[in-house]
Design an enzyme around this catalytic site. Sequence first.
Site, PDB file in Angstrom:
ATOM      1  CG  LEU A  48      -2.102  -0.919   1.263  1.00 16.19           C
ATOM      2  CD1 LEU A  48      -2.691  -0.989   2.662  1.00 16.19           C
ATOM      3  CD2 LEU A  48      -3.155  -0.471   0.268  1.00 16.19           C
ATOM      4  CG  ASP A  49       0.515   4.240  -3.022  1.00 17.25           C
ATOM      5  OD1 ASP A  49       1.428   3.504  -3.448  1.00 17.25           O
ATOM      6  OD2 ASP A  49      -0.393   4.708  -3.741  1.00 17.25           O
ATOM      7  N   PRO A  50       2.351   4.826   1.080  1.00 16.49           N
ATOM      8  CG  PRO A  50       4.542   5.642   1.309  1.00 16.49           C
ATOM      9  CD  PRO A  50       3.572   5.071   0.295  1.00 16.49           C
ATOM     10  NE  ARG A 182      -0.320   6.165  -6.168  1.00 17.99           N
ATOM     11  CZ  ARG A 182       0.887   6.159  -6.735  1.00 17.99           C
ATOM     12  NH1 ARG A 182       1.435   7.303  -7.138  1.00 17.99           N
ATOM     13  NH2 ARG A 182       1.547   5.033  -6.897  1.00 17.99           N
TER      14      ARG A 182
END
Length: 317
Positions: A48-50, A182
Amino acid sequence: MCFSLNINSHNINGIILLDKQEGLSSNYLLHKVKRLFRVQKAGHTGALDPLASGMLPICLGEATKFSKYLLDADKRYIVSAKLGEKTNTYDATGIIINTRPVTINQAMIEHIMEQFYGDIYQIPPMFSSIKYQGRALYKYARKGINIPRSARLVHIYNLQILDWDNTHIELQIHCSKGTYIRTIIDDIGELLGCGAHVTMLRRLAVAHYHTARMITLESLQTAITLALRQTPNTLVQLNKLLLPIDSAVANFPAIKLSKDSVARVRKGQMVAVDQCWQSGLVRMCENKGETTYFFGIGEITQPGVLKPKRLLAEKYV
């Protein structure tokens, strides 16, 4: 479900559903959990992205052998996006590179959302961990270098509009592996003519796993501290925190094998099974007393023929 955690071993084998908090990297949390459980092998099943939060399944010990099946599984997310601003990272961590007025209506939004159902092609963002010549794309992006990327096929099972106004939009998305939320938001922003970027992203589910079994890092640390005090039952308490190994492949049908067939499978040999088994992957199980134990994944290569694919080490069964 077959039983697959051996509490008599000196190793931890199973799956923890970590509730990732925003701001931390998936790899940081992976190494943190690995140290907490004192295991040699651990792996997450899709970073997962930060910026993102939510479900991060982490496989420990022998469970890492089956992590690919979770990596390949579909995912569910809830995402909020700010309209009117495009960033270089497609999310709120990046630099605003374009601002435009927002002029939208319900009909326009619904029409655009219809384009994001089923199979779609999307170009991965430059700020991603995809490798190019051995280096992650985001390392090139930080130096201002743009690398041409090929469009990738992904599948959107469902996209639901939860809320919207002239400043933001909130969606719930059920998608295949490899989908960049995104990118979906950036594409929607361009189609709306105003630009958009992610401000909040939370993973709600991976495969069949539900949020009820998730645990935060802080709660996990507390639970492990308590378990370590409960000697000689420490291992029992630690294993209670984990989901069984075969939960990663719970969507595969289970097939029980005889003692002779188990012995042959463990030697890498194909075995005959009932002709009703036509094709596909299966969970292989064996009976020990009154308990059924999971010991690996096999594939029905032709009707009535089972080929072993991935096995637990015998000492863990």
